[in-house]
Motif scaffolding. Structure first.
Motif, short mmCIF file in Angstrom:
data_model
loop_
_atom_site.label_atom_id
_atom_site.label_comp_id
_atom_site.label_asym_id
_atom_site.label_seq_id
_atom_site.Cartn_x
_atom_site.Cartn_y
_atom_site.Cartn_z
N VAL A 77 3.77 4.38 -16.98
CA VAL A 77 3.62 2.95 -16.77
C VAL A 77 3.25 2.69 -15.31
CG1 VAL A 77 4.77 0.69 -16.85
CG2 VAL A 77 5.29 2.44 -18.58
N ALA A 78 2.19 1.92 -15.10
CA ALA A 78 1.75 1.58 -13.74
C ALA A 78 2.46 0.32 -13.26
CB ALA A 78 0.25 1.37 -13.71
N ILE A 79 3.08 0.41 -12.09
CA ILE A 79 3.65 -0.77 -11.43
C ILE A 79 2.65 -1.17 -10.35
CG2 ILE A 79 5.63 -1.74 -10.20
CD1 ILE A 79 7.20 0.79 -11.17
N LEU A 80 1.95 -2.26 -10.55
CA LEU A 80 0.92 -2.69 -9.61
C LEU A 80 1.58 -3.43 -8.46
CD1 LEU A 80 -1.94 -1.84 -10.38
CD2 LEU A 80 -0.56 -2.24 -12.42
N LEU A 81 1.48 -2.86 -7.27
CA LEU A 81 2.18 -3.39 -6.10
C LEU A 81 1.22 -4.18 -5.21
CD1 LEU A 81 4.13 -0.11 -5.34
CD2 LEU A 81 5.11 -2.22 -6.29
N ASN A 82 1.64 -5.37 -4.85
CA ASN A 82 0.86 -6.21 -3.95
C ASN A 82 0.89 -5.59 -2.56
OD1 ASN A 82 -0.10 -8.26 -2.23
ND2 ASN A 82 0.64 -9.87 -3.58
N SER A 83 -0.25 -5.12 -2.08
CA SER A 83 -0.30 -4.40 -0.81
C SER A 83 -0.02 -5.29 0.38
CB SER A 83 -1.67 -3.73 -0.65
OG SER A 83 -2.70 -4.69 -0.69
N ARG A 84 0.05 -6.60 0.16
CA ARG A 84 0.33 -7.51 1.26
C ARG A 84 1.82 -7.70 1.48
NH1 ARG A 84 -3.33 -12.65 0.00
NH2 ARG A 84 -2.93 -13.13 2.18
N LEU A 85 2.63 -7.14 0.59
CA LEU A 85 4.07 -7.24 0.76
C LEU A 85 4.55 -6.29 1.85
CD1 LEU A 85 5.24 -7.30 -2.98
CD2 LEU A 85 4.79 -9.24 -1.48
N THR A 86 5.75 -6.56 2.36
CA THR A 86 6.34 -5.66 3.34
C THR A 86 6.89 -4.44 2.63
OG1 THR A 86 8.54 -6.66 3.17
CG2 THR A 86 7.01 -7.63 4.77
N ALA A 87 7.20 -3.40 3.41
CA ALA A 87 7.77 -2.18 2.83
C ALA A 87 9.10 -2.48 2.14
CB ALA A 87 7.97 -1.13 3.92
N ASP A 88 9.89 -3.37 2.71
CA ASP A 88 11.18 -3.73 2.09
C ASP A 88 10.97 -4.39 0.73
OD1 ASP A 88 12.60 -2.70 4.17
OD2 ASP A 88 13.02 -4.63 5.14
N GLU A 89 10.00 -5.29 0.65
CA GLU A 89 9.73 -5.98 -0.61
C GLU A 89 9.23 -5.00 -1.68
OE1 GLU A 89 8.25 -10.43 0.53
OE2 GLU A 89 7.10 -8.80 1.40
N ILE A 90 8.37 -4.08 -1.27
CA ILE A 90 7.85 -3.07 -2.21
C ILE A 90 8.96 -2.15 -2.67
CG2 ILE A 90 6.35 -1.04 -2.36
CD1 ILE A 90 4.39 -2.56 -0.53
N GLU A 91 9.81 -1.71 -1.74
CA GLU A 91 10.89 -0.80 -2.10
C GLU A 91 11.85 -1.45 -3.09
OE1 GLU A 91 13.36 2.71 0.05
OE2 GLU A 91 12.83 0.97 1.26
N TRP A 92 12.08 -2.75 -2.92
CA TRP A 92 12.96 -3.45 -3.86
C TRP A 92 12.37 -3.43 -5.26
CZ3 TRP A 92 12.88 -7.22 -7.46
CH2 TRP A 92 14.11 -7.69 -7.90
N GLN A 93 11.07 -3.66 -5.38
CA GLN A 93 10.43 -3.66 -6.69
C GLN A 93 10.47 -2.27 -7.33
OE1 GLN A 93 6.52 -5.43 -6.55
NE2 GLN A 93 7.26 -7.35 -5.67
N LEU A 94 10.24 -1.23 -6.54
CA LEU A 94 10.29 0.13 -7.06
C LEU A 94 11.68 0.47 -7.57
CD1 LEU A 94 8.20 1.94 -4.29
CD2 LEU A 94 7.48 1.48 -6.64
N HIS A 95 12.69 0.07 -6.82
CA HIS A 95 14.07 0.31 -7.23
C HIS A 95 14.41 -0.47 -8.50
CE1 HIS A 95 18.39 1.01 -6.92
NE2 HIS A 95 18.57 -0.29 -7.06
N ASP A 96 13.96 -1.72 -8.56
CA ASP A 96 14.25 -2.57 -9.73
C ASP A 96 13.64 -1.99 -11.00
OD1 ASP A 96 15.16 -5.30 -10.81
OD2 ASP A 96 13.05 -5.26 -11.38
N ALA A 97 12.44 -1.41 -10.88
CA ALA A 97 11.76 -0.87 -12.04
C ALA A 97 12.23 0.54 -12.39
CB ALA A 97 10.25 -0.85 -11.80
N GLY A 98 12.93 1.19 -11.48
CA GLY A 98 13.34 2.57 -11.71
C GLY A 98 12.16 3.53 -11.60
N ALA A 99 11.31 3.30 -10.59
CA ALA A 99 10.10 4.10 -10.42
C ALA A 99 10.44 5.54 -10.04
CB ALA A 99 9.20 3.48 -9.36
N SER A 100 9.67 6.48 -10.59
CA SER A 100 9.86 7.89 -10.26
C SER A 100 8.99 8.31 -9.08
CB SER A 100 9.51 8.77 -11.47
OG SER A 100 8.13 8.64 -11.79
N HIS A 101 7.86 7.61 -8.87
CA HIS A 101 6.92 7.97 -7.82
C HIS A 101 6.24 6.72 -7.26
CE1 HIS A 101 7.26 11.80 -10.01
NE2 HIS A 101 6.87 12.39 -8.89
#
Length: 486
Positions: A77-101
């Motif tokens: 499953v692809a989690i499409l990340l808004n590249s304009r977000l900060t690293a903290d905002e992106i990391e929160w989304q990855l954690h919320d989704a349970g991303a492996s990579h």
């Protein structure tokens, strides 16, 4: 219900047809499929598994497309990340989704390096020659992608998009716009947005060529539309306005559709488009509907000014009220729900209808008018911004007691955030803007900061944003924070 692997089937049906054009290079569907299989082999060798969730932090480049299609071949499953977000905002989304990579391109290497909780892989280091053995079928109920939308409580929600959602969106658009054998779609909107991602899905389903732009370049875009190389383009109002202002001459007669999202266009802009024979199709849609769900044909652009149009063929809409009320939608392109949000799902999905939170009305002829985009939503240059998220960041500052954010008019972006705040001590706008830049994507940073003694609230202590708007209009001496623009 199962359906053939889209890209594999497309490479089988029309292998020599052009699939992708980027700058001076082009790929046929057979070549695109081959590059995708090499990318899939590299990703699988790095530990990405079927059913896994993988963040993609990358720009509008061919390797991003190869990666998106490669995850589909694997079944990840692809989690499409808004590249304009900060690293903290992106990391929160990855954690919320349970991303492996986290998969990133060269341009986002520094931001990816700041995210330590998820293993990162560069998508440009693909030197694998062996081809991946792809799966033959997709299940229409299977999750294909996740896109996060800003949340009214200050945290975004992951929208689940199935293969069936994307397929229904593509076919619904085809029923509305038609499919021409020589169609070519210019994509200058971000691939991490549903507007950009949906173009990729349409490409393999229709067998349609994409002209990919790394970023919106008004001169390059106008040149492409005048040359006859493209027939369709997706835009937001800010893009279209610049294109029309910079246009000399007219677009090629081959160009047949300017698909406009992100809010209605002003009448003067539509009139200019009419004078220049630019066919504008205004739309209403969202991440939760996998792109457009309502579209206004150009013949109604001026007679139904302000309307988003009528629903696509397989979709239905209604208003929760007699004259105006919340817009409810239903159709096979509507998300099955939010990731890990049972309470939000219970509120949003009732009796077969998705509650958009937007307020609108439907006239006697069936045309939808969107009166308020999710009440508090700010749409700035096509980006959705919820005030609650900004307010949450503002109140993290040790000197801010409370804060309220509204959208205010802006000539360039349509609307920008303005923040009203109450402080414990003297606090300058510049200091507060600098604090926000460390916490928020640039386009979310308020363009204006107004210090007040108190915020207007009702008996239930609810913030009265309308009164903030009135206060803004009554006081025109506002200093704009230039760096907070999009």
């Amino acid at each position: 219900m199962n359906i053939p692997n889209w890209l594999k089937q497309r490479a089988f049906l029309t292998p020599e047809r052009t699939a992708l054009v980027f700058e001076q290079t082009s790929w046929t569907f057979a070549e695109l499929y081959n590059e995708t299989l090499k990318t899939a082999s590299a990703l699988r060798g790095s530990g990405i598994q079927k059913g896994g969730f993988c963040g993609i932090l990358a720009g509008n480049r061919p390797e991003t497309i190869f990666t998106i299609y490669a995850l589909q071949q694997i079944g990840a499953v692809a989690i499409l990340l808004n590249s304009r977000l900060t690293a903290d905002e992106i990391e929160w989304q990855l954690h919320d989704a349970g991303a492996s990579h986290l998969l990133f391109d060269a341009h986002h290497e520094q931001k990816a390096a700041a995210i330590s909780s998820v293993p990162s892989l560069s998508i440009v280091e693909n030197t694998v020659d062996r081809l991946f053995n792809p799966r033959d079928i997709y299940s229409l109920d299977e999750t294909c992608s996740i896109m996060y939308t800003s949340g009214t409580t200050g945290r975004p929600k992951g929208v689940i998009q199935t293969y069936g959602n994307h397929y229904a969106s593509a076919t619904g658009s085809a029923f509305n716009l038609g499919i021409h054998s020589d169609d070519s779609w210019l994509c200058a909107v971000p691939l991490f947005h549903i507007s950009g991602y949906s173009i990729l899905m349409k490409s393999v389903i229709y067998g349609m060529e994409i002209h990919l732009f790394e970023k919106f370049d008004v001169a390059g875009v106008n040149k492409a539309l005048k040359s006859g190389d493209v027939t369709i383009m997706s835009v937001v109002t800010a893009m279209l306005s610049v294109m029309v202002n910079e246009l000399t001459g007219k677009y090629s007669p081959r160009f047949r559709c300017m698909l406009l999202g992100g809010g209605p266009a002003p009448a003067p802009l539509l009139e200019e488009c009419r004078k220049n024979d630019i066919p504008v199709f205004q739309t209403y849609g969202m991440t939760e509907t996998s792109s457009q769900i309502v579209t206004l044909s150009p013949e109604y652009a001026l007679t139904k000014l302000g309307s988003a149009g009528k629903p696509l063929f397989p979709c239905t809409i209604k208003i929760d009220g007699e004259n105006e009320g919340e817009i409810l939608v239903s159709g096979p392109n509507v998300t099955p729900g939010y990731l890990h949000r049972p309470e939000a799902n219970e509120q949003a999905f009732q009796n077969g209808w998705f509650h958009t939170g937007d307020i609108g009305r439907i006239d006697e002829a069936g045309f939808l008018y969107v009166l308020d985009r999710r009440s508090d939503l700010i749409i700035s240059g096509g980006e959705n911004i919820y005030p609650a998220e900004i307010e949450s960041v503002l109140t993290e500052h040790e000197a801010v007691k409370e804060a309220g954010v509204i959208g205010v008019p802006d000539k360039k972006w349509g609307s920008v955030p303005a923040a009203f705040y109450v402080t414990e001590r003297p606090l300058s706008s510049d200091e507060l803007a600098a604090f926000c830049r460390g916490k928020l994507a640039r386009y979310k940073v308020p363009a204006y900061f107004i210090q007040v003694e108190e915020l207007p609230r009702n008996a239930s202590n609810k913030l009265l944003r309308r009164e903030l708007g009135a206060k803004w209009r009554d006081d025109h001496a506002h200093k704009k924070i230039d760096d907070a623009s999009n």
